[in-house]
Design a protein around this motif. Structure first.
Motif, PDB file in Angstrom:
ATOM      1  N   GLU A   1       6.345  -1.512   8.628  1.00 54.96           N
ATOM      2  CA  GLU A   1       5.615  -0.263   8.779  1.00 54.96           C
ATOM      3  C   GLU A   1       6.140   0.520   9.965  1.00 54.96           C
ATOM      4  O   GLU A   1       6.487  -0.059  11.001  1.00 54.96           O
ATOM      5  CB  GLU A   1       4.123  -0.559   8.946  1.00 54.96           C
ATOM      6  CG  GLU A   1       3.239   0.652   8.822  1.00 54.96           C
ATOM      7  CD  GLU A   1       1.761   0.313   8.766  1.00 54.96           C
ATOM      8  OE1 GLU A   1       0.976   1.269   8.709  1.00 54.96           O
ATOM      9  OE2 GLU A   1       1.403  -0.866   8.787  1.00 54.96           O
ATOM     10  N   ASP A   2       6.226   1.853   9.785  1.00 54.57           N
ATOM     11  CA  ASP A   2       6.672   2.735  10.874  1.00 54.57           C
ATOM     12  C   ASP A   2       5.642   2.769  11.990  1.00 54.57           C
ATOM     13  O   ASP A   2       4.488   2.564  11.818  1.00 54.57           O
ATOM     14  CB  ASP A   2       6.894   4.167  10.368  1.00 54.57           C
ATOM     15  CG  ASP A   2       8.148   4.277   9.509  1.00 54.57           C
ATOM     16  OD1 ASP A   2       8.966   3.342   9.488  1.00 54.57           O
ATOM     17  OD2 ASP A   2       8.284   5.329   8.861  1.00 54.57           O
TER      18      ASP A   2
ATOM     19  N   SER B   1       0.113   4.176   0.752  1.00 53.46           N
ATOM     20  CA  SER B   1      -0.161   5.129   1.830  1.00 53.46           C
ATOM     21  C   SER B   1       0.570   4.773   3.129  1.00 53.46           C
ATOM     22  O   SER B   1       0.652   5.595   4.026  1.00 53.46           O
ATOM     23  CB  SER B   1      -1.666   5.205   2.099  1.00 53.46           C
ATOM     24  OG  SER B   1      -2.125   3.984   2.641  1.00 53.46           O
ATOM     25  N   LYS B   2       1.101   3.565   3.224  1.00 50.58           N
ATOM     26  CA  LYS B   2       1.798   3.156   4.448  1.00 50.58           C
ATOM     27  C   LYS B   2       3.235   3.650   4.446  1.00 50.58           C
ATOM     28  O   LYS B   2       3.916   3.598   3.431  1.00 50.58           O
ATOM     29  CB  LYS B   2       1.765   1.638   4.599  1.00 50.58           C
ATOM     30  CG  LYS B   2       0.380   1.100   4.866  1.00 50.58           C
ATOM     31  CD  LYS B   2       0.398  -0.383   5.074  1.00 50.58           C
ATOM     32  CE  LYS B   2      -1.012  -0.886   5.352  1.00 50.58           C
ATOM     33  NZ  LYS B   2      -1.048  -2.346   5.466  1.00 50.58           N
ATOM     34  N   LYS B   3       3.674   4.137   5.591  1.00 50.46           N
ATOM     35  CA  LYS B   3       5.047   4.621   5.758  1.00 50.46           C
ATOM     36  C   LYS B   3       5.889   3.523   6.389  1.00 50.46           C
ATOM     37  O   LYS B   3       5.442   2.849   7.315  1.00 50.46           O
ATOM     38  CB  LYS B   3       5.087   5.869   6.649  1.00 50.46           C
ATOM     39  CG  LYS B   3       4.268   7.025   6.114  1.00 50.46           C
ATOM     40  CD  LYS B   3       4.839   7.558   4.834  1.00 50.46           C
ATOM     41  CE  LYS B   3       4.024   8.742   4.349  1.00 50.46           C
ATOM     42  NZ  LYS B   3       4.009   8.845   2.927  1.00 50.46           N
ATOM     43  N   GLY B   4       7.113   3.357   5.875  1.00 54.60           N
ATOM     44  CA  GLY B   4       7.978   2.347   6.446  1.00 54.60           C
ATOM     45  C   GLY B   4       9.197   2.068   5.597  1.00 54.60           C
ATOM     46  O   GLY B   4       9.561   2.854   4.714  1.00 54.60           O
TER      47      GLY B   4
ATOM     48  N   SER C   1       9.579   4.191   2.107  1.00 55.80           N
ATOM     49  CA  SER C   1       8.291   4.381   1.444  1.00 55.80           C
ATOM     50  C   SER C   1       8.194   5.750   0.770  1.00 55.80           C
ATOM     51  O   SER C   1       7.509   5.891  -0.244  1.00 55.80           O
ATOM     52  CB  SER C   1       7.151   4.213   2.443  1.00 55.80           C
ATOM     53  OG  SER C   1       7.310   5.106   3.530  1.00 55.80           O
TER      54      SER C   1
ATOM     55  N   ASP D   1       0.833  -1.201   0.000  1.00 51.25           N
ATOM     56  CA  ASP D   1       0.000   0.000   0.000  1.00 51.25           C
ATOM     57  C   ASP D   1       0.869   1.253   0.000  1.00 51.25           C
ATOM     58  O   ASP D   1       1.699   1.445   0.884  1.00 51.25           O
ATOM     59  CB  ASP D   1      -0.890  -0.028   1.243  1.00 51.25           C
ATOM     60  CG  ASP D   1      -1.916   1.073   1.280  1.00 51.25           C
ATOM     61  OD1 ASP D   1      -1.715   2.125   0.633  1.00 51.25           O
ATOM     62  OD2 ASP D   1      -2.921   0.890   1.964  1.00 51.25           O
TER      63      ASP D   1
END
Length: 135
Positions: free
Chosen positions: A134-135, A45-48, A62, A43
């Motif tokens: 993911e963060d 939109s996910k930060k990581g 990301s 995805d």
């Protein structure tokens, strides 16, 4: 981010087979390519952090990921200089630049000069060669 100094990961083919799925082994250890649009759904939109599936080295953030429309996860730059290495690839009658993990030499994908700014590069990766934290 500063450059990370790590030791090379050296395993036999049999050792890699024991820790990777057959598809991960085919792509990362035998220089395969997954079908377009078949990789795990990462995805946007996910930060990581995207890591090498073989040795867990951080490879991409990301923030550098974008939708290239090609069917493979694409990034405009690695997480830091030295995270990945490039190699000449003359397979399939083409000349391309292969990208490998700097720590374990896993085949990740290829880089092309048609990406967005600020680098103008498209690191076109096999999604099965990456894991995501993911963060």
């Amino acid at each position: 981010m500063g450059e990370t100094m790590t030791l090379k990961v050296n395993k036999t083919k049999e050792e890699w087979r024991q820790v990777l799925t057959p598809e991960q082994f085919r792509i990362t250890r035998e220089h395969g390519t997954e079908r377009a649009f078949s990789s795990p759904d990462f995805d946007l939109s996910k930060k990581g952090t995207y890591r090498c599936i073989c040795c867990e080295r951080p490879l991409y953030r990301s923030e550098a990921k974008y939708n290239s429309g090609t069917g493979w996860p694409s990034f405009y730059q690695p997480i830091e200089p030295g995270a990945v290495t490039d190699h000449s690839d003359h397979s399939y009658g083409m000349t391309r630049t292969e990208i490998r993990c700097a720590d374990c030499d896993a085949h990740l994908g290829h880089v092309f000069p048609d990406g967005p700014q600020p680098t103008g590069l498209r690191y076109c990766m096999n999604g099965v060669a990456l894991s995501f934290d993911e963060d």
